[in-house]
Design a protein around this motif. Structure first.
Motif, PDB file in Angstrom:
ATOM      1  N   ILE A 193      38.843  42.184  55.508  1.00  0.00           N
ATOM      2  CA  ILE A 193      38.678  41.539  54.203  1.00  0.00           C
ATOM      3  C   ILE A 193      39.177  40.102  54.279  1.00  0.00           C
ATOM      4  N   GLY A 194      38.392  39.182  53.758  1.00  0.00           N
ATOM      5  CA  GLY A 194      38.757  37.766  53.789  1.00  0.00           C
ATOM      6  C   GLY A 194      39.857  37.414  52.808  1.00  0.00           C
ATOM      7  N   LYS A 195      40.492  36.298  53.052  1.00  0.00           N
ATOM      8  CA  LYS A 195      41.615  35.866  52.219  1.00  0.00           C
ATOM      9  C   LYS A 195      41.186  35.632  50.772  1.00  0.00           C
ATOM     10  N   ASN A 196      40.022  35.044  50.568  1.00  0.00           N
ATOM     11  CA  ASN A 196      39.570  34.736  49.210  1.00  0.00           C
ATOM     12  C   ASN A 196      39.283  35.985  48.391  1.00  0.00           C
ATOM     13  N   THR A 197      38.929  37.077  49.065  1.00  0.00           N
ATOM     14  CA  THR A 197      38.657  38.329  48.357  1.00  0.00           C
ATOM     15  C   THR A 197      39.902  38.835  47.653  1.00  0.00           C
ATOM     16  N   PHE A 198      41.063  38.684  48.284  1.00  0.00           N
ATOM     17  CA  PHE A 198      42.309  39.148  47.663  1.00  0.00           C
ATOM     18  C   PHE A 198      42.610  38.379  46.382  1.00  0.00           C
ATOM     19  N   GLY A 199      42.189  37.122  46.333  1.00  0.00           N
ATOM     20  CA  GLY A 199      42.417  36.339  45.127  1.00  0.00           C
ATOM     21  C   GLY A 199      41.610  36.827  43.936  1.00  0.00           C
ATOM     22  N   LYS A 200      40.554  37.592  44.186  1.00  0.00           N
ATOM     23  CA  LYS A 200      39.692  38.088  43.116  1.00  0.00           C
ATOM     24  C   LYS A 200      40.013  39.520  42.709  1.00  0.00           C
ATOM     25  N   ILE A 201      40.848  40.208  43.483  1.00  0.00           N
ATOM     26  CA  ILE A 201      41.136  41.617  43.200  1.00  0.00           C
ATOM     27  C   ILE A 201      41.805  41.813  41.838  1.00  0.00           C
ATOM     28  N   PRO A 202      42.824  41.016  41.460  1.00  0.00           N
ATOM     29  CA  PRO A 202      43.415  41.213  40.126  1.00  0.00           C
ATOM     30  C   PRO A 202      42.392  41.085  38.998  1.00  0.00           C
ATOM     31  N   GLN A 203      41.448  40.169  39.146  1.00  0.00           N
ATOM     32  CA  GLN A 203      40.417  40.016  38.123  1.00  0.00           C
ATOM     33  C   GLN A 203      39.557  41.271  38.026  1.00  0.00           C
ATOM     34  N   LYS A 204      39.257  41.899  39.164  1.00  0.00           N
ATOM     35  CA  LYS A 204      38.459  43.129  39.148  1.00  0.00           C
ATOM     36  C   LYS A 204      39.216  44.256  38.444  1.00  0.00           C
ATOM     37  N   VAL A 205      40.525  44.300  38.644  1.00  0.00           N
ATOM     38  CA  VAL A 205      41.342  45.299  37.944  1.00  0.00           C
ATOM     39  C   VAL A 205      41.283  45.046  36.441  1.00  0.00           C
ATOM     40  N   ALA A 206      41.443  43.786  36.055  1.00  0.00           N
ATOM     41  CA  ALA A 206      41.418  43.424  34.636  1.00  0.00           C
ATOM     42  C   ALA A 206      40.055  43.721  34.017  1.00  0.00           C
ATOM     43  N   GLU A 207      38.991  43.464  34.755  1.00  0.00           N
ATOM     44  CA  GLU A 207      37.646  43.730  34.243  1.00  0.00           C
ATOM     45  C   GLU A 207      37.430  45.217  34.030  1.00  0.00           C
ATOM     46  N   TYR A 208      37.917  46.047  34.957  1.00  0.00           N
ATOM     47  CA  TYR A 208      37.772  47.492  34.788  1.00  0.00           C
ATOM     48  C   TYR A 208      38.513  47.969  33.542  1.00  0.00           C
ATOM     49  N   LEU A 209      39.684  47.373  33.292  1.00  0.00           N
ATOM     50  CA  LEU A 209      40.503  47.765  32.143  1.00  0.00           C
ATOM     51  C   LEU A 209      40.057  47.087  30.849  1.00  0.00           C
ATOM     52  N   ASN A 210      39.000  46.255  30.949  1.00  0.00           N
ATOM     53  CA  ASN A 210      38.493  45.530  29.779  1.00  0.00           C
ATOM     54  C   ASN A 210      39.561  44.658  29.127  1.00  0.00           C
ATOM     55  N   LEU A 211      40.375  44.009  29.952  1.00  0.00           N
ATOM     56  CA  LEU A 211      41.410  43.120  29.438  1.00  0.00           C
ATOM     57  C   LEU A 211      40.794  41.768  29.083  1.00  0.00           C
ATOM     58  N   PRO A 212      41.255  41.139  28.014  1.00  0.00           N
ATOM     59  CA  PRO A 212      40.719  39.820  27.647  1.00  0.00           C
ATOM     60  C   PRO A 212      41.109  38.756  28.665  1.00  0.00           C
ATOM     61  N   ASN A 213      40.282  37.726  28.774  1.00  0.00           N
ATOM     62  CA  ASN A 213      40.543  36.612  29.686  1.00  0.00           C
ATOM     63  C   ASN A 213      40.793  37.104  31.112  1.00  0.00           C
ATOM     64  N   THR A 218      44.629  35.960  38.323  1.00  0.00           N
ATOM     65  CA  THR A 218      44.297  35.279  39.569  1.00  0.00           C
ATOM     66  C   THR A 218      45.013  35.913  40.755  1.00  0.00           C
ATOM     67  N   GLY A 219      44.886  35.272  41.905  1.00  0.00           N
ATOM     68  CA  GLY A 219      45.500  35.796  43.115  1.00  0.00           C
ATOM     69  C   GLY A 219      47.015  35.880  43.051  1.00  0.00           C
ATOM     70  N   HIS A 220      47.621  35.142  42.126  1.00  0.00           N
ATOM     71  CA  HIS A 220      49.084  35.168  41.998  1.00  0.00           C
ATOM     72  C   HIS A 220      49.549  36.278  41.059  1.00  0.00           C
ATOM     73  N   CYS A 221      48.596  37.020  40.514  1.00  0.00           N
ATOM     74  CA  CYS A 221      48.916  38.041  39.503  1.00  0.00           C
ATOM     75  C   CYS A 221      49.868  39.098  40.031  1.00  0.00           C
ATOM     76  N   PHE A 222      49.625  39.632  41.218  1.00  0.00           N
ATOM     77  CA  PHE A 222      50.446  40.722  41.736  1.00  0.00           C
ATOM     78  C   PHE A 222      51.897  40.279  41.907  1.00  0.00           C
ATOM     79  N   ARG A 223      52.081  39.073  42.411  1.00  0.00           N
ATOM     80  CA  ARG A 223      53.440  38.578  42.633  1.00  0.00           C
ATOM     81  C   ARG A 223      54.163  38.358  41.303  1.00  0.00           C
ATOM     82  N   ARG A 224      53.471  37.808  40.316  1.00  0.00           N
ATOM     83  CA  ARG A 224      54.077  37.602  38.998  1.00  0.00           C
ATOM     84  C   ARG A 224      54.323  38.941  38.305  1.00  0.00           C
ATOM     85  N   THR A 225      53.408  39.892  38.502  1.00  0.00           N
ATOM     86  CA  THR A 225      53.611  41.224  37.930  1.00  0.00           C
ATOM     87  C   THR A 225      54.852  41.867  38.521  1.00  0.00           C
TER      88      THR A 225
END
Length: 261
Positions: A193-213, A218-225
């Protein structure tokens, strides 16, 4: 900006403060304050190396950039709550989201950057039966760190088994040692898996959960979480500041272990 740095600056007979003020005044019409400062930093380095010009002494320019920063509020990556993490791990179908689940578990448990997940190798993950020990190398501050993923049956989630299921699907013919490989139609491929793909993973999680915005996850989401959950668990400010720790991820008891630092 790049054209100006590499071509125009070389052609100009005199690069002075007035020239740069005009340049940044024009750029400020379309660029945010943070981007202006990033361009300033790149330009300062280039001019110092190529033309022996010390831009840090252009005080009117730095004052102009500071004025442009007034009132600017940078967009920070949104964080996931523990309930949202549980919901995704429980409800998202493995046939589509197994790799993303493992990346989520590793990313939050280890406060990992996308680059760190990208560089993780199979030798960095040790199955100790009762837990997974993960060694993160080549970190931003050049200090290796470990974290543990413990088994948990809270809310019906078995984190170790989720990770093991993904690990077991690795194809024997995979020639590289990268831990994370592409996952499609319930199968792992041999492609890392490429580096840029990891930056999009949090967004895919948010989209599945139907979270706004969702784009703000972003890619920094996991670390901030991870930091947010650590603070919610009652960790001291010293732990939050140093952030040299071994993290235990146990669903409803994230970060309630004592950290060694």
């Amino acid at each position: 900006m790049e054209n100006f740095e590499l071509e125009d600056a070389r052609k100009l007979e005199n690069v002075n403060e007035d020239v740069l003020l005009v340049f940044f005044a024009e750029k400020s019409k379309t660029l945010s304050s943070s981007t202006l400062w990033a361009h300033y930093s790149m330009l300062k380095t280039m001019l110092n190396v190529k033309r022996n010009i010390d831009v840090s002494k252009f005080y009117k320019l730095s004052a102009f950039l500071k004025r442009k920063s007034e009132g600017y509020k940078p967009k920070k990556a949104k964080v996931l709550t523990l309930d949202q993490i549980d919901k995704f791990l429980l409800e998202a179908p493995d046939k589509d989201f197994l790799m993303i689940k493992v990346a989520l578990i590793f990313g939050v448990a280890g406060a990992c950057r996308g680059k760190e997940l990208h560089q993780l190798t199979i030798s960095d993950v040790t199955d100790m039966d009762h837990a997974l020990l993960v060694n993160v190398r080549n970190t931003k501050n050049n200090v290796d760190r470990n974290f543990i993923i413990n088994n948990s049956n809270k809310n019906g989630i078995d984190l170790i088994e989720v990770c093991r299921k993904y690990m077991a699907l690795r194809k024997p013919e995979t020639t590289h040692s990268r831990f994370f490989v592409r996952y499609e139609k319930s199968q792992c491929t041999v492609q890392a898996i490429g580096k840029n793909t990891f930056g999009k993973i949090p967004q895919k999680v948010a989209e599945y959960l139907n979270l706004p915005n969702s784009t703000l996850y972003t890619g920094h989401c996991f670390r901030r979480t991870s930091a947010s959950l650590l603070a919610d668990s009652g960790a001291s400010i010293d732990v939050l500041k140093t952030w040299r720790m071994e993290i235990c991820f146990c669903c409803r008891r994230v970060h309630r272990e004592l950290y060694k630092y």
